[in-house]
Motif scaffolding. Structure first.
Motif, PDB file in Angstrom:
ATOM      1  N   HIS A  81     -74.543 -37.478 -48.345  1.00 45.79           N
ATOM      2  CA  HIS A  81     -75.794 -37.338 -49.103  1.00 45.79           C
ATOM      3  C   HIS A  81     -75.621 -36.476 -50.361  1.00 45.79           C
ATOM      4  O   HIS A  81     -76.586 -36.302 -51.112  1.00 45.79           O
ATOM      5  N   SER A  82     -74.434 -35.944 -50.591  1.00 45.22           N
ATOM      6  CA  SER A  82     -74.219 -35.021 -51.720  1.00 45.22           C
ATOM      7  C   SER A  82     -73.778 -35.780 -52.968  1.00 45.22           C
ATOM      8  O   SER A  82     -73.232 -36.877 -52.886  1.00 45.22           O
ATOM      9  N   SER A  83     -73.986 -35.158 -54.116  1.00 41.40           N
ATOM     10  CA  SER A  83     -73.578 -35.784 -55.379  1.00 41.40           C
ATOM     11  C   SER A  83     -73.032 -34.776 -56.387  1.00 41.40           C
ATOM     12  O   SER A  83     -72.815 -35.120 -57.547  1.00 41.40           O
ATOM     13  N   GLY A  84     -72.774 -33.539 -55.972  1.00 42.04           N
ATOM     14  CA  GLY A  84     -72.348 -32.498 -56.900  1.00 42.04           C
ATOM     15  C   GLY A  84     -70.911 -32.632 -57.368  1.00 42.04           C
ATOM     16  O   GLY A  84     -70.062 -33.216 -56.686  1.00 42.04           O
ATOM     17  N   HIS A 111     -60.311 -21.921 -64.256  1.00 46.72           N
ATOM     18  CA  HIS A 111     -58.976 -22.226 -63.750  1.00 46.72           C
ATOM     19  C   HIS A 111     -58.709 -23.714 -63.567  1.00 46.72           C
ATOM     20  O   HIS A 111     -57.553 -24.127 -63.503  1.00 46.72           O
ATOM     21  N   GLY A 112     -59.739 -24.529 -63.478  1.00 48.44           N
ATOM     22  CA  GLY A 112     -59.546 -25.965 -63.391  1.00 48.44           C
ATOM     23  C   GLY A 112     -59.245 -26.455 -61.990  1.00 48.44           C
ATOM     24  O   GLY A 112     -59.348 -25.727 -61.007  1.00 48.44           O
ATOM     25  N   LYS A 113     -58.859 -27.716 -61.911  1.00 50.00           N
ATOM     26  CA  LYS A 113     -58.615 -28.365 -60.623  1.00 50.00           C
ATOM     27  C   LYS A 113     -57.377 -27.789 -59.947  1.00 50.00           C
ATOM     28  O   LYS A 113     -56.597 -27.063 -60.554  1.00 50.00           O
ATOM     29  N   LYS A 114     -57.245 -28.154 -58.672  1.00 51.40           N
ATOM     30  CA  LYS A 114     -56.174 -27.638 -57.814  1.00 51.40           C
ATOM     31  C   LYS A 114     -56.332 -26.141 -57.567  1.00 51.40           C
ATOM     32  O   LYS A 114     -55.394 -25.459 -57.209  1.00 51.40           O
ATOM     33  N   HIS A 115     -57.538 -25.629 -57.758  1.00 48.87           N
ATOM     34  CA  HIS A 115     -57.850 -24.237 -57.461  1.00 48.87           C
ATOM     35  C   HIS A 115     -59.010 -24.175 -56.464  1.00 48.87           C
ATOM     36  O   HIS A 115     -59.867 -25.071 -56.426  1.00 48.87           O
ATOM     37  N   LEU A 116     -59.012 -23.112 -55.684  1.00 47.89           N
ATOM     38  CA  LEU A 116     -60.029 -22.895 -54.656  1.00 47.89           C
ATOM     39  C   LEU A 116     -60.712 -21.561 -54.921  1.00 47.89           C
ATOM     40  O   LEU A 116     -60.049 -20.518 -54.988  1.00 47.89           O
ATOM     41  N   ARG A 168     -64.982 -31.608 -56.483  1.00 58.01           N
ATOM     42  CA  ARG A 168     -65.222 -32.725 -55.567  1.00 58.01           C
ATOM     43  C   ARG A 168     -63.963 -33.582 -55.401  1.00 58.01           C
ATOM     44  O   ARG A 168     -63.622 -33.981 -54.287  1.00 58.01           O
ATOM     45  N   SER A 169     -63.284 -33.866 -56.497  1.00 57.54           N
ATOM     46  CA  SER A 169     -62.087 -34.712 -56.421  1.00 57.54           C
ATOM     47  C   SER A 169     -60.982 -34.047 -55.606  1.00 57.54           C
ATOM     48  O   SER A 169     -60.256 -34.725 -54.864  1.00 57.54           O
ATOM     49  N   GLU A 172     -61.907 -34.364 -51.892  1.00 60.12           N
ATOM     50  CA  GLU A 172     -61.600 -35.699 -51.375  1.00 60.12           C
ATOM     51  C   GLU A 172     -60.094 -35.917 -51.257  1.00 60.12           C
ATOM     52  O   GLU A 172     -59.631 -36.604 -50.342  1.00 60.12           O
ATOM     53  N   ALA A 173     -59.335 -35.330 -52.174  1.00 56.00           N
ATOM     54  CA  ALA A 173     -57.877 -35.497 -52.143  1.00 56.00           C
ATOM     55  C   ALA A 173     -57.256 -34.908 -50.888  1.00 56.00           C
ATOM     56  O   ALA A 173     -56.205 -35.396 -50.424  1.00 56.00           O
ATOM     57  N   CYS A 174     -57.888 -33.856 -50.318  1.00 55.51           N
ATOM     58  CA  CYS A 174     -57.343 -33.277 -49.081  1.00 55.51           C
ATOM     59  C   CYS A 174     -58.096 -33.776 -47.854  1.00 55.51           C
ATOM     60  O   CYS A 174     -58.046 -33.168 -46.798  1.00 55.51           O
ATOM     61  N   ASN A 175     -58.810 -34.899 -48.024  1.00 54.06           N
ATOM     62  CA  ASN A 175     -59.458 -35.627 -46.923  1.00 54.06           C
ATOM     63  C   ASN A 175     -60.738 -34.979 -46.417  1.00 54.06           C
ATOM     64  O   ASN A 175     -61.244 -35.343 -45.361  1.00 54.06           O
ATOM     65  N   GLY A 176     -61.286 -34.045 -47.173  1.00 59.38           N
ATOM     66  CA  GLY A 176     -62.616 -33.522 -46.904  1.00 59.38           C
ATOM     67  C   GLY A 176     -62.903 -33.201 -45.445  1.00 59.38           C
ATOM     68  O   GLY A 176     -62.117 -32.521 -44.776  1.00 59.38           O
ATOM     69  N   PHE A 177     -64.015 -33.720 -44.960  1.00 57.90           N
ATOM     70  CA  PHE A 177     -64.408 -33.491 -43.570  1.00 57.90           C
ATOM     71  C   PHE A 177     -63.984 -34.649 -42.657  1.00 57.90           C
ATOM     72  O   PHE A 177     -64.498 -34.794 -41.554  1.00 57.90           O
ATOM     73  N   ASN A 178     -63.030 -35.461 -43.114  1.00 57.53           N
ATOM     74  CA  ASN A 178     -62.642 -36.643 -42.353  1.00 57.53           C
ATOM     75  C   ASN A 178     -61.571 -36.362 -41.315  1.00 57.53           C
ATOM     76  O   ASN A 178     -60.695 -37.182 -41.063  1.00 57.53           O
ATOM     77  N   SER A 179     -61.622 -35.230 -40.710  1.00 53.66           N
ATOM     78  CA  SER A 179     -60.715 -34.885 -39.620  1.00 53.66           C
ATOM     79  C   SER A 179     -61.551 -34.634 -38.369  1.00 53.66           C
ATOM     80  O   SER A 179     -62.680 -34.160 -38.461  1.00 53.66           O
TER      81      SER A 179
END
Length: 335
Positions: A81-84, A111-116, A168-169, A172-179
């Motif tokens: 349901h998210s879109s952010g 810092h851009g992508k690949k950062h947490l 967001r990308s 999804e690249a690390c498979n999000g909540f799909n575990s």
């Protein structure tokens, strides 16, 4: 320039005593372009009605029922349901500090992508915190202030589930909540580590983390010690274990024995060392226990330490340093 949208994902179950405070802490954010997706995981109290009432007065708050049951399914439903542009999670019994979203968005924009983005945490409890939680808070914050969270990832979960944000990308690249693996917060942290997302150092408290006796992490079987150890071994074998080097377990207490059983079940050979005179030379699970200095006889070993005593850990670390061994390459604390 318009602010990017942040999606805050909040599963909840029977938290009517705390959920209004959680919502108010989100409403009080200095950063305003957010949406909060609340997912009711089969509550039988008044939680849903409380969220629904707030949703009627602020369109940024949305509430849905879980498609199935359990926190992983609730998180999957929230994400659908998210879109952010940015994704973050929140627990319904905790509180954001007012600068949390602003601080994390600014960090990621810089810092851009690949950062947490991560943040300091502050535990609180109505009847006072135990020494254990105070130590955990101090340890976690000491890592976060330097962005060194992964350096001790095999000790405990080093990314608080209600206090991270990423693109967001990347999510999804690390498979999000799909575990389907529990404990889901620790398992996701390992996937952040596997994806090599750099933790951005933070010196600000961004989360007030509530502790109480009926919190899910205290009561549910998914958060039992054995679940944590199974998870640690899974990712250690995948990410850090070098099968060409001898592996040693240091410590023969409860955790050391449990670890030994897991490794034996997976047919992973190891040497077992300790400094307890009553155990040295004995056999447990048909494995002989050697004195700790036997480690020096092994050629280029890797070591997993299961000794919980803080002072003993410091002494063991000094020993490794005298052997020119490096943490997260040559030795790993599983305690």
């Amino acid at each position: 320039m318009s602010q990017p949208l942040v999606s805050i994902l909040v599963p909840f179950k029977n938290t009517e005593a705390f959920i209004a405070e959680c919502i108010n802490s989100i409403l009080d954010q200095t950063y305003s372009n957010w949406e909060t997706i609340f997912i009711d995981d089969n509550s039988d109290d008044n939680s849903y009605c409380i969220v629904e009432k707030h949703a009627k007065t602020d369109a940024r708050i949305k509430v849905y029922k879980n498609n199935h049951s359990g926190i992983i399914e609730a998180l999957k439903t929230a994400y659908k349901h998210s879109s952010g542009s940015y994704i973050t999670r929140m627990d319904s019994d905790d509180l954001m500090t007012p600068i949390r979203l602003e601080t994390m968005v600014n960090s990621l924009e810089k810092h851009g992508k690949k950062h947490l983005a991560v943040g300091q945490v502050k535990y609180f409890r109505a009847d006072g915190l135990s020494d254990g939680f105070a130590r955990y808070e101090s340890w976690l914050n000491s890592l976060t202030i330097q962005g060194r969270n992964y350096s001790e990832i095999y000790k405990e979960c080093v990314i608080p589930s209600p206090c991270w944000m990423l693109h967001r990308s990347d999510f999804e690249a690390c498979n999000g909540f799909n575990s389907e693996i529990y404990p889901e917060d620790y398992e996701l942290t390992f996937r952040f580590y596997k994806a090599n997302f750099t933790c951005i150092p933070c010196d600000k408290v961004l989360l007030h983390w509530r502790d109480y006796s009926t919190r899910t992490s205290r009561t549910h079987e998914h958060y039992a010690e054995n679940s944590f150890l199974d998870l640690k071994v899974k990712y250690f074998i995948e990410l850090n274990y070098d099968a060409s080097r001898p592996l040693a377990i240091w410590g023969a207490g409860h955790k050391g024995k449990t670890l030994a059983k897991i490794l034996l079940k997976q047919n992973i050979p190891f040497y077992w060392i300790c400094d307890n005179p009553k155990k040295i030379g004995k056999h447990i699970y048909d494995q002989e226990l050697f004195n700790f200095d036997y480690l020096a006889e092994l050629k280029n070993p890797q070591s997993i330490v299961t000794v919980a005593n803080t002072k003993a850990q410091e002494e063991i670390t000094r020993y490794f340093e005298t052997q020119n061994m490096q943490t997260m390459i040559d030795y790993f604390f599983f305690c």
